[in-house]
Design a protein around this motif. Structure first.
Motif, short mmCIF file in Angstrom:
data_model
loop_
_atom_site.label_atom_id
_atom_site.label_comp_id
_atom_site.label_asym_id
_atom_site.label_seq_id
_atom_site.Cartn_x
_atom_site.Cartn_y
_atom_site.Cartn_z
N VAL A 262 -36.16 4.16 39.84
CA VAL A 262 -34.86 5.07 39.30
C VAL A 262 -34.81 5.73 41.01
N VAL A 263 -33.92 6.17 40.78
CA VAL A 263 -33.55 6.51 42.35
C VAL A 263 -32.44 7.99 42.01
N SER A 264 -33.65 8.94 42.58
CA SER A 264 -32.61 10.48 42.27
C SER A 264 -32.07 10.91 43.97
N GLN A 265 -31.34 11.95 43.79
CA GLN A 265 -30.68 12.63 44.81
C GLN A 265 -30.54 13.94 44.12
N HIS A 266 -30.90 14.70 45.33
CA HIS A 266 -30.83 16.28 45.32
C HIS A 266 -29.77 17.02 46.63
N PRO A 267 -28.79 17.44 46.01
CA PRO A 267 -28.83 18.60 45.28
C PRO A 267 -27.31 17.27 44.39
N SER A 268 -26.80 17.43 43.30
CA SER A 268 -25.81 16.72 42.42
C SER A 268 -24.65 17.14 43.33
N TRP A 269 -24.65 18.78 43.44
CA TRP A 269 -23.46 18.74 44.03
C TRP A 269 -22.59 20.39 45.17
N VAL A 270 -22.62 20.21 46.46
CA VAL A 270 -23.26 21.74 47.16
C VAL A 270 -21.76 21.67 47.23
N ILE A 271 -21.54 22.92 47.78
CA ILE A 271 -20.68 23.90 48.28
C ILE A 271 -20.92 24.13 49.67
N CYS A 272 -20.31 24.43 51.06
CA CYS A 272 -20.33 24.88 51.68
C CYS A 272 -19.00 25.27 52.62
N LYS A 273 -19.07 26.21 54.08
CA LYS A 273 -18.60 26.49 54.89
C LYS A 273 -17.97 25.75 55.58
N SER A 274 -16.62 25.17 55.93
CA SER A 274 -17.14 24.04 57.29
C SER A 274 -17.76 24.86 58.12
N GLY A 275 -18.39 24.47 59.00
CA GLY A 275 -19.08 23.95 60.36
C GLY A 275 -20.70 23.88 59.69
N THR A 276 -20.91 24.32 58.49
CA THR A 276 -22.58 24.49 58.32
C THR A 276 -22.65 23.32 58.21
N SER A 277 -23.74 22.79 58.33
CA SER A 277 -24.88 20.98 58.37
C SER A 277 -25.60 21.15 56.43
N VAL A 278 -25.55 20.04 56.15
CA VAL A 278 -25.99 19.71 54.77
C VAL A 278 -26.90 19.05 54.39
N LYS A 279 -27.94 18.95 54.20
CA LYS A 279 -28.73 17.62 53.57
C LYS A 279 -28.85 16.81 52.66
N ILE A 280 -28.84 16.30 52.21
CA ILE A 280 -28.89 15.25 51.31
C ILE A 280 -29.97 14.65 51.01
#
Lengths: 118, 112
Positions: free
Chosen positions: A3-21
Motif C-alpha cells: 500500500v502506498v499513500s500520498q498526502h495531500p490528496s488535493w491542494v490549491i495554492c497561489k502562484s509563487g508558493t511552494s507545495v510539498k507532496i
C-alpha cells in the motif's frame, strides 16, 4: 499488502508558493520511488526516479530545481514544487517498488495528488 | 526506440468479455503489467506476467503474451460496470533503471 499513500490528496495554492507532496509506502520498504505527472486524458509522464539515500534521477526536460525530490528513508519520498505557477497544475502520482533479488520491481502506486495553482 | 501501443477506446455490454490489446517494440522486456485507473484515482496493479510466460490467469482476468509478435492482451470475463476505467499496459526493460514504458491507456466503457 503493498500500500502506498500520498498526502495531500488535493491542494490549491497561489502562484509563487511552494507545495510539498508526500509519498509513503505503508507496509513495505521502498528502495525506489518514482514521481509521475499526468495531464487530463493522457498517460503518465515520468518525472524522476529516486533511490533511498541518493539523489534523484530526473527525466529530460524536468527542472530539478523546480521539482525537488527527497527520498530520505525507505518509506518516505517527498516532491516539492517550488514557486508554483498555473502551468504546474496537474495530477501528481508517486509509485514505490522494492527492488533486489526475489522481487519483481513491480511499482505500486499512490492515489495521486491534484495540484491547482491559481 | 521503446514504444508501447494500445487502442484508445473499447465499449462492451455488461456480461460480455472484454479484450484489451497492447503491442510493444522492445524485445528485452522482463515483465509486462496491466494497471487500472478509475477517474481521479491512482493506478491499481491488476496483474503482471514474466516475459518467459505465455499465459496467466487470475479469477476473471486472463493475460496472454505472444513474445514473437510482441503482443500482450488482457481479457476480462463477465465484464461488469465497475470494470469501466482506463487500462494501462506497461513493460519493464532490463537495464532501464527499473523504469516502465507506458501505453497511452485504453478507456473501457461497460454498457448495461
Amino acid at each position: 499488502g503493498a500500500v502506498v499513500s500520498q498526502h495531500p490528496s488535493w491542494v490549491i495554492c497561489k502562484s509563487g508558493t511552494s507545495v510539498k507532496i508526500e509519498c509513503r509506502s505503508l507496509d513495505f520498504q521502498a528502495t525506489t520511488m518514482f514521481w509521475y505527472r499526468q495531464f487530463p486524458k493522457q498517460s503518465l509522464m515520468l518525472m524522476a526516479t529516486s533511490n533511498e539515500g541518493s539523489k534523484a534521477t530526473y527525466e529530460q526536460g524536468v527542472e530539478k530545481d523546480k521539482f525537488l525530490i527527497n527520498h530520505a528513508s525507505l518509506t518516505l519520498s517527498t516532491l516539492t514544487v517550488t514557486s508554483a505557477h498555473p502551468e504546474d497544475s496537474s495530477f501528481y502520482i508517486c509509485s514505490a517498488s522494492h527492488t533486489g533479488q526475489g522481487f519483481t520491481d513491480t511499482q505500486y502506486f499512490g492515489p495521486g495528488t491534484r495540484l491547482t495553482v491559481l | 526506440g521503446e514504444d508501447v501501443e494500445q487502442s484508445l477506446f473499447l465499449s462492451v455490454r455488461e456480461g460480455d468479455s472484454s479484450v484489451i490489446n497492447c503491442t510493444y517494440t522492445d524485445s528485452s522486456s522482463t515483465y509486462l503489467y496491466w494497471y487500472k485507473q478509475e477517474p481521479g484515482a491512482g493506478l491499481q496493479l491488476l496483474t503482471y506476467i514474466f516475459s518467459n510466460m505465455d499465459m496467466k490467469q487470475d479469477q476473471r482476468l486472463t493475460v496472454l503474451l505472444n513474445k514473437k509478435d510482441k503482443h500482450l492482451s488482457l481479457r476480462i470475463a463477465d465484464t461488469q460496470t465497475g470494470d469501466s476505467a482506463i487500462y494501462f499496459c506497461a513493460e519493464s526493460i532490463t537495464g532501464n533503471n527499473r523504469k516502465l514504458i507506458w501505453g497511452l491507456g485504453t478507456s473501457l466503457a461497460v454498457n448495461p
